[in-house]
Every structure is written in structure tokens, then in C-alpha cells.
Design a protein around this motif. Sequence first.
Motif: not given
Length: 373
Positions: A219-224, A259-262
Motif C-alpha cells: 500500500l505504501m509503495y502504491k502511495c509513493g 523499494c530499494m531500487r527506487k
Amino acid sequence: AAPPLQPQSSGGDGGGRVSSGGGPSGCGLSGNLDVIACRAELLFHRGDYEAAYALTRPVLCCGRDPYALQLLPVHLAAATQLAAYGSEARSDLFLLGHRLTEEHPELAVSWYAVGCYYLAARQPEAARRYLGKATQLQRGFAPAWLAYGHAFSAQDERDQAMSAYRTAARLFPGLHNPHLGLGAEYCATANLPLAERALLAAYDICPNDPAVCHELGVLMYKCGQTAAAAMWLDRALQLLPGGRPTVHWEATLVALGHCMRKLCRFNVAAECYSAALALAPASPGTLAALGYVAQLAGDPRVAVEHYHAALALRPDDPFATDMLRLALQEFADAAAAAEAAVEAVAKMVNPAAATPTPAVATAVAPPAVPSNG
């Protein structure tokens, strides 16, 4: 898989106690069926499906008490999780469901077992039919409602899935799994505020379930919110028994790698992807992600290798195809730049050798003309 029903007390020693002698631990209750059910549910909710299954199988499948009803929901749920990845638990599910429907067709758990088998066999349409029968036989059987929602979710029937989860939440307010299912469905439909509310409700009830932390990370990933997503996903992996992820948590490792890539932590991202590949080697998406992070780190040669491996498994992958073309171009440009750099260094070290010497023309005397005298 459908989460298990809460433990039901046997109401005394009756048929609930397998051994009455004192054991080395547990005050002599290590063989009590209610204690075994509680321990198995704890292991299941911590993500250790193998240990939960190993705890209940000797009782149900090896003759100790094949009709221990308090163990059946958690045993079937753990077996479904394992059978979905090719485990031999699928045959146990088939035999158990066949025996229960023959001997006790009036019990909801019998048809729940059949529905779990079809869920593990990736036949959600058949699973819905038998799970619906289980909910009709016993309206208050929460595991059947949860599995019913999973069957609808497997076919992208979002409204029906959420209806089943809401029914389970109404029947068992203290069970966190219905809220987890609702949060996952809201997240899939991009209704992120409601997804956050449902997932936080599940976390308040059971903060040590790694599945809840995984969904919160997604969810947090989709929220940016990439840093928050990485925190939740890392917590999910830490909550696993022994900190050792199994194949069931391969998706968590892949999500943490994204996430680590971003966050531009390419080495950590590559470690996450490699760990996921160790659990599920034939995953073209993970191979493509590993190639992408290598390309971002400035290593197009390694990226090309991973893209080729991904396309060997899924030749019609558009992302891997496009990125392979770019990686090949980058590799060719890098090779040309390296060759030009070598030539430049050679000129600086030995300019005379680098400059070609012009050829000197040598005069050749014409042949002598013989005289007539």
C-alpha cells in the motif's frame, strides 16, 4: 489460503486430551488437542506454514485422531498454502476432503476441505461451489467465508470477495484476516484510503502477522511512500520465524527489491532479487528486475545476461524486450568508448608509435639499352 478458525475449547478432558501423562514441558498438556490447535494457529499466523502443518498432520493423517475437529481448519489452511506450491500436501487435501464428505457430509468443514483442495489446484470456480455449500451448512463458519472470498478474489470478482470478507468480519470481530482481505481488495481497486483503514485495523488486532506488514508495504509503495514501504516489507521479513523467508514470501523480497531500487540502493536491491530467485528460480519478472537494476548501476553486460534469461522464460515480455535493446546499445557504446580511451592512452604514452611514418620513394635506375655496336 483461508485463515483458520479460532480455537474451540473441548470443554474438559473428554476427547480433547491425547495423553494424560506429564510431559517434559507444557505442564503435561503438550498432547492436548486444544493446545496443539492454538500452537498451530500461532505458527500459521506467523507465516510458518510448514511447522503448522507438521504439528497437525500426525494427529489427523497418521491415526491419532482423524476427527479432531478443532484441528481441521488450521490444518486445511496450512495444507492449502503448501499445496499451492507443489507440495505433497495436495494429495493429503484430496484424501481428507474425500473421507470427510463421505463420512460427514452434514459438516461444513467437510465441504470446506474440498473447497481448499480446489483452491490449491487453482480451480476457483469449483472451489466457490463447495465453499458456498459450506457457508450454507454453517453460517457462522468463518474459515469458509474467508476461503470463499479468496476464491472470488482469484477470479477478480472484487465485490463478491469483499462481501464474503465483510461477512467474516461481522461473524468474528476479533479476527484480523477479514480486514486483511478487505485491505488487499481495496488496494487492488486503487481505493487506497479505505485500504489503509482496513489494513491498519488488521494490524491493530494482530501486529505480528507478516502478511499484514506485507500488504501495508504494498500500500505504501502504491502511495509513493517508498521509504515507508521498505520499512513495512523489512518488518514482514523480520517477523518470519528465524528470519528465513520461504517460497511463500518470495513476493515480499521482490517488493522490497523494488523499494530499494527506487531509493537508489542498487546493491541491496540486487541482493533482494537474488534471494527471491533462490526461492523461485523460474521467475521472468524477477530476472528482468535484476537486469534492470544492473543496468541502472552501470553494468549493461550483466543486464543483457539477465534480460536474455527472462526472455527465455517469457519471450513476449515487452519490458525485457525494450530494455534488452537499450542495454545492448549501452553495451556497444561502452565498448566503443573503452576502445577510444585505449587508443588515446596509447597516443599519450608513445606518440611516435601512434603516428604512421610516411614511405620514402626509392629511385630505380632504368634498364640499360644495349648498343648496336
